[in-house]
Design a protein around this motif. Structure first.
Motif, PDB file in Angstrom:
ATOM      1  N   GLU A   6      34.779  42.746  43.737  1.00  0.00           N
ATOM      2  CA  GLU A   6      34.314  43.323  42.476  1.00  0.00           C
ATOM      3  C   GLU A   6      35.112  42.815  41.286  1.00  0.00           C
ATOM      4  O   GLU A   6      34.540  42.423  40.269  1.00  0.00           O
ATOM      5  CB  GLU A   6      34.422  44.850  42.551  1.00  0.00           C
ATOM      6  N   HIS A   7      36.433  42.797  41.394  1.00  0.00           N
ATOM      7  CA  HIS A   7      37.283  42.480  40.235  1.00  0.00           C
ATOM      8  C   HIS A   7      37.746  41.020  40.185  1.00  0.00           C
ATOM      9  O   HIS A   7      38.116  40.537  39.122  1.00  0.00           O
ATOM     10  CB  HIS A   7      38.512  43.388  40.226  1.00  0.00           C
ATOM     11  N   GLN A   8      37.777  40.338  41.342  1.00  0.00           N
ATOM     12  CA  GLN A   8      38.256  38.956  41.438  1.00  0.00           C
ATOM     13  C   GLN A   8      39.590  38.781  40.705  1.00  0.00           C
ATOM     14  O   GLN A   8      39.715  37.979  39.779  1.00  0.00           O
ATOM     15  CB  GLN A   8      37.205  37.989  40.877  1.00  0.00           C
ATOM     16  N   PRO A   9      40.620  39.508  41.124  1.00  0.00           N
ATOM     17  CA  PRO A   9      41.918  39.424  40.430  1.00  0.00           C
ATOM     18  C   PRO A   9      42.554  38.043  40.575  1.00  0.00           C
ATOM     19  O   PRO A   9      42.421  37.399  41.619  1.00  0.00           O
ATOM     20  CB  PRO A   9      42.764  40.494  41.148  1.00  0.00           C
ATOM     21  N   ARG A  10      43.265  37.635  39.541  1.00  0.00           N
ATOM     22  CA  ARG A  10      43.803  36.271  39.502  1.00  0.00           C
ATOM     23  C   ARG A  10      44.913  36.053  40.521  1.00  0.00           C
ATOM     24  O   ARG A  10      45.170  34.921  40.941  1.00  0.00           O
ATOM     25  CB  ARG A  10      44.324  35.929  38.105  1.00  0.00           C
TER      26      ARG A  10
END
Length: 608
Positions: free
Chosen positions: A86-90
């Motif tokens: 959902e967020h695709q964090p870096r």
């Protein structure tokens, strides 16, 4: 929220399983993690003894923490997977995969078609797969089409249109690949019976279908319906051949998933095999790009969840290369086999993951060598803290034996490849005896004063094939010339293997993994400069020996020696030459003198 404020709230976090989210300056999610104990896990990031530079960088950017408490550990595992998507964090692992996998589709329509599609219609059609490659999907479909006559056309075969006689049979009917239901050539019930058997096959129930065909063949034969029995016999033979080709384990190993992994620096590879009735029915390998210092077991668990979700696996048993301390949804048995058939399946998976890693390297070098080169030089630049990429590297090495025939060599690498037209050889002029530091100073002064006077390009990095002494000699010359060029040194062990890279003032060991591309480049540079220097020294020494042997032969003057040196190059080659070969260079009479002197030296009085 500052780091100190965050530390103050850490003791208030629950000691329960769950997922946590780290938020950045603008409230964006920069990292998602799972934990068996939220308080203990989150607090570990803020300990002062954290060694990972990436973790320290992440912590500096955290402005808020959010968390979700769940009931069980595998709930946390599933939730983490969903939050990352959902967020695709870096800072989370990046799944290096954007493929849409092919599936075999049994269409929801009258007289259903069976097709290979990458994007299945959302119309109630049955989906099987996904398959890791389109070749595997088409091979399975071809096996089905060889056994069953199926329509491939896109006609609307509703009952009233067939009854109205709107269609005509096509080529598929005439080559016996289809029974032409479009013109009423096949009953709907007969076609549906075939579809039911196909669905059973696609579910992996190969043995069930084989037994069904065997029973039907025997029944028809007993009723003397030999033509129909022959159809089932042919189908049975095809399925049995398919089973023999694809069986990798005993048939009792059924509905089992096999997983293994390999880690290589920041890349994490996981292989998956699904075994049904002893056959591999699904297979794939994922690659993750690791962002932080996640443990292998955590990454392994994440990949297992992703692969089982992707392939819709409901297998109750999984075979793993390593035990994990995270429970897996719907799994009742976790096996880490040490021997037997399941161990052989695990070894097959391990071979596949290793091969995938090797193929990735080969493809990267072949398909995009420039990107590979930039990655290697970027890695070296980062390790040394250079201002720019070392696109132009020069390396020096000295060679002498007890101070005799002292020489030095300079090799040049441009864009991480040897530039042999720029290689240079040097005879040491001003140094008596074996003094590597003084020899290095002489050669460096000659090299860079000339480049400076000619306005030629200077290197981005200079490497000394030696330790601190050679590095200091190079630095002193550059300082005299007013040049600012980074200098590194490569150190070898007693077996002449590259072990350490030195850099800085004073020189210190730079940690570079020995299997990394940048270290392999340094090893190549070091071996190349050593080869070049040794070959030059050997040539000079051999010519000097040849010249000295010829000095004792009466009647052989400087011009004759020069011709022999030019033709043969070394004592060894001249000693191997026949009198006739020597005569072809200097004539018969001189050849006889030379041959006799070299092979019978006492007759010429060389010892006097």
């Amino acid at each position: 929220m500052t780091r100190e404020e965050i530390k103050q709230i850490l003791p208030t976090l629950p000691e329960a399983p769950g997922c946590y989210k780290y938020l950045g300056d603008e409230g964006q999610v920069i990292y998602v993690g799972k934990a068996k104990n939220l308080r203990r896990r989150v607090s570990s990031y803020f300990h002062s003894d954290t060694t990972s530079s990436k973790t320290r960088l992440l912590v500096r950017q955290i402005r808020a923490i959010e968390y979700i408490v769940v009931e069980t550990e595998f709930d946390a595992l599933i939730l983490e997977n969903n939050l990352i998507k959902e967020h695709q964090p870096r800072y989370n692992v990046l799944l290096k995969d954007d493929k849409t996998y092919p599936e075999i589709i049994v269409r929801n329509e009258p007289f259903p078609r069976v097709q290979v599609l990458r994007r299945a219609p959302r119309d109630g059609s049955l989906r099987f797969g996904p398959y890791p490659s389109v070749q595997m999907a088409h091979a399975t479909l071809a096996m089905i089409q060889d056994i069953y006559p199926l329509r491939t056309c896109a006609l609307d075969l509703s009952e009233h249109k067939i009854r109205e006689g709107k269609y005509r049979e096509c080529l598929q009917y005439h080559i016996k690949k289809c029974k032409a239901p479009c013109i009423g050539g096949q009953e709907h019930s007969d076609y549906e019976a075939n579809i039911r058997e196909i669905i059973s096959l696609l579910k992996g129930n190969l043995r069930d279908v084989i037994e069904l065909y065997r029973e039907e063949m025997m029944r028809l034969a007993e009723e003397l319906r030999f033509e129909e029995a022959q159809i089932y016999k042919e189908r049975l033979e095809q399925l049995e051949q398919y089973e023999v080709r694809h069986t990798v384990a005993p048939q009792h190993i059924h509905q089992v998933d096999v997983f293994s992994y390999e880690r290589d620096g920041n890349s994490f590879y996981v292989n998956y095999l699904h075994i049904s009735q002893g056959m591999i029915t699904k297979a794939d390998t994922l690659e993750y790009r690791v962002q932080l210092d996640e443990s292998d077991t955590e990454l392994f668990a994440t990949a297992i969840i992703e692969l089982r979700r992707r392939f819709g696996s409901r297998a109750r048993e999984v075979i793993l290369s390593q035990a994990i301390d995270w429970p897996l949804p719907e799994v009742t048995t976790i096996t880490v086999p040490q021997r037997g058939d399941k161990r052989k399946l695990l070894e097959l998976s391990e071979r596949n993951v290793r091969q995938y890693k090797v193929d990735k390297y080969k493809q990267a070098e072949r398909l995009n060598p420039e990107q590979r080169m930039m990655q290697t030089l970027g890695e070296l630049r980062q390790a040394l803290g250079l201002e720019r990429l070392p696109m132009h590297i020069e390396c020096f090495d000295n060679s002498n034996i007890q101070g005799s025939s002292a020489v030095a060599a300079c090799i040049v690498f441009k864009q991480a490849k040897p530039s042999k037209k720029d290689y240079r050889k040097y005879r040491i002029r001003s140094v008596e005896g074996a003094d590597d530091y003084a020899s290095m100073r002489e050669v460096a002064m000659r090299r860079y004063s000339r480049l400076q006077s000619e306005g030629a390009p200077l290197p981005d990095l200079i490497i000394a094939d030696g330790g601190k002494g050679q590095m200091n000699a190079l630095k002193s010359v550059l300082e005299e010339l007013g040049l600012e060029i980074p200098v590194a040194g490569m150190v070898k062990d007693d077996r002449h293997r590259s072990t350490e890279l030195l850099y800085g003032t004073p020189p210190e060991v730079i940690p570079i993994k020995h299997q990394s591309p940048s270290f392999r480049l340094l090893e190549l540079i070091q071996s190349e400069v050593h080869r070049f220097a040794i070959s030059f020294h050997r040539d000079l020494r051999s010519k000097a020996q040849l010249s000295s042997r010829l000095d004792y032969i009466k009647g052989i003057g400087p011009k004759t020696k020069e011709r022999l040196l030019s033709s043969f190059g070394s004592v060894h080659r001249l000693l191997e030459a026949t009198s006739q070969e020597i005569a072809s260079v200097v004539g018969t009479s001189k050849a006889a003198l030379i041959y006799t002197a070299l092979h019978h030296p006492q007759s010429e009085g060389e010892d006097e």
